[in-house]
Design a protein around this motif. Structure first.
Motif, PDB file in Angstrom:
ATOM      1  N   TYR A 299       0.648  -1.132   0.046  1.00 24.19           N
ATOM      2  CA  TYR A 299      -0.093   0.013  -0.115  1.00 24.19           C
ATOM      3  C   TYR A 299       0.777   1.240   0.009  1.00 24.19           C
ATOM      4  O   TYR A 299       0.284   2.399   0.021  1.00 24.19           O
TER       5      TYR A 299
ATOM      6  N   THR B 101      -1.862   8.151   3.432  1.00 21.18           N
ATOM      7  CA  THR B 101      -1.919   6.690   4.187  1.00 21.18           C
ATOM      8  C   THR B 101      -1.289   6.913   5.752  1.00 21.18           C
ATOM      9  O   THR B 101      -0.503   7.533   5.814  1.00 21.18           O
TER      10      THR B 101
ATOM     11  N   LYS C  72      -6.576   7.116   3.724  1.00 22.26           N
ATOM     12  CA  LYS C  72      -6.844   5.490   4.010  1.00 22.26           C
ATOM     13  C   LYS C  72      -5.974   5.374   5.215  1.00 22.26           C
ATOM     14  O   LYS C  72      -4.683   5.762   5.408  1.00 22.26           O
TER      15      LYS C  72
ATOM     16  N   TYR D 259      -4.633   2.019   7.968  1.00 18.21           N
ATOM     17  CA  TYR D 259      -4.513   0.554   7.964  1.00 18.21           C
ATOM     18  C   TYR D 259      -4.018   0.347   9.198  1.00 18.21           C
ATOM     19  O   TYR D 259      -3.131   1.093  10.081  1.00 18.21           O
TER      20      TYR D 259
ATOM     21  N   ARG E  99     -14.218  -1.092  12.891  1.00 23.49           N
ATOM     22  CA  ARG E  99     -13.868  -1.778  11.992  1.00 23.49           C
ATOM     23  C   ARG E  99     -14.008  -1.003  10.539  1.00 23.49           C
ATOM     24  O   ARG E  99     -13.234  -1.282   9.696  1.00 23.49           O
TER      25      ARG E  99
ATOM     26  N   VAL F 227     -11.083   1.761   9.332  1.00 20.36           N
ATOM     27  CA  VAL F 227      -9.769   1.226   8.804  1.00 20.36           C
ATOM     28  C   VAL F 227      -9.842  -0.269   8.032  1.00 20.36           C
ATOM     29  O   VAL F 227     -10.732  -0.778   8.375  1.00 20.36           O
ATOM     30  N   MET F 228      -8.569  -0.425   7.500  1.00 21.49           N
ATOM     31  CA  MET F 228      -8.406  -1.619   7.007  1.00 21.49           C
ATOM     32  C   MET F 228      -7.401  -2.672   7.969  1.00 21.49           C
ATOM     33  O   MET F 228      -6.254  -1.895   8.406  1.00 21.49           O
TER      34      MET F 228
ATOM     35  N   ILE G 199      -4.579  -5.175   8.691  1.00 18.64           N
ATOM     36  CA  ILE G 199      -3.586  -6.153   8.090  1.00 18.64           C
ATOM     37  C   ILE G 199      -2.927  -7.023   9.195  1.00 18.64           C
ATOM     38  O   ILE G 199      -2.339  -6.605  10.115  1.00 18.64           O
TER      39      ILE G 199
ATOM     40  N   ASP H 221      -3.586 -12.955   6.850  1.00 20.78           N
ATOM     41  CA  ASP H 221      -3.948 -12.503   5.428  1.00 20.78           C
ATOM     42  C   ASP H 221      -2.907 -12.943   4.503  1.00 20.78           C
ATOM     43  O   ASP H 221      -3.302 -13.142   3.259  1.00 20.78           O
TER      44      ASP H 221
END
Length: 233
Positions: free
Chosen positions: A89, A167, A200, A202, A221, A224-225, A227, A231
């Motif tokens: 990313y 980011t 964005k 993470y 939840r 954000v994403m 990681i 995964d």
């Protein structure tokens, strides 16, 4: 009930439960949401509590937290996997926020592969690694938290007003289906402010963080994403 009585009752409730949501306080005190918000703002100015996403917490109620040296020795393989996954990313020309913490720190070696990036961080332990790679870096202001080697608190939040991020990469002490948490209210308000200022965001967290001791939710939840090493295919 007079304002002072309401505010004293709020503190009593927080001493029992440590954290209360706004709607809980409205129900307990049978007052309007606007009235409770004013009470919370008054108590925050007096240094009695800290406003958190969705509610309030006593400033003194901080859960025990491991220090950076201890964290560096934990889940090393998982952190490396997470950093590799997160590196996809990274793009040239980005303004990137790096949260303090050892999982986010594992991402730093991948930054040298990107051109024209700028890093903003509250983790002063990251500086040695970033400057050693010649990466332009800004450090926000704030209260020094020695245990996590980070800059936190209201001053840090004010400092963030000077920045926007393409980011943001954040750490978390625990997570569940509700969201991502940290035990320290002064760190929580910084993380929450970063999420609001990033295009964005993470969260980098290994699977051991699931259902750990609950703290203060700084991001839901959907905000954000996540990681995690799970995964990896």
């Amino acid at each position: 009930m007079l304002g002072v009585e309401r505010q004293n009752y709020i503190i009593q409730l927080l001493e029992e439960k440590k954290f209360l949501r706004l709607n809980e306080l409205v129900g307990q005190l049978r007052a309007s949401e606007a009235t409770i918000r004013r009470d919370l703002n008054t108590l925050e100015r007096k240094g009695r509590l800290l406003r958190i996403h969705g509610g309030a917490r006593l400033i003194s109620s901080v859960v025990h937290e491991k220090g950076m040296l201890e964290k560096k020795t934990l889940h090393l393989k998982e952190k490396q996997k997470i950093a590799k996954l997160a590196s996809q990313y990274l793009e040239d020309g980005q303004k990137i926020y790096l949260d303090a913490g050892t999982t986010v720190e594992a991402l730093i070696p991948y930054l040298k592969e990107r051109k024209n990036i700028e890093i903003i961080t509250n983790g002063y332990s990251h500086l040695f690694h970033l400057l050693g790679k010649g990466i332009p870096t800004y450090v926000i202001a704030g209260k020094v938290k020695e245990k996590t080697q980070s800059l936190v608190g209201a001053r840090a939040v004010l400092s963030l007003r000077d920045f926007y991020f393409d980011t943001a990469f954040l750490g978390a002490n625990s997570m569940n289906e509700e969201g991502f948490m940290t035990p320290d209210p002064e760190e929580a308000i910084v993380k929450e402010a970063v999420v609001k200022r990033a295009n964005k965001s993470y969260v980098l967290a290994d699977s051991s963080k699931w259902e750990q001791e609950l703290g203060i939710v700084f991001a839901k939840r959907g905000d954000v994403m996540l990681i995690t090493e799970e995964d990896e295919k």
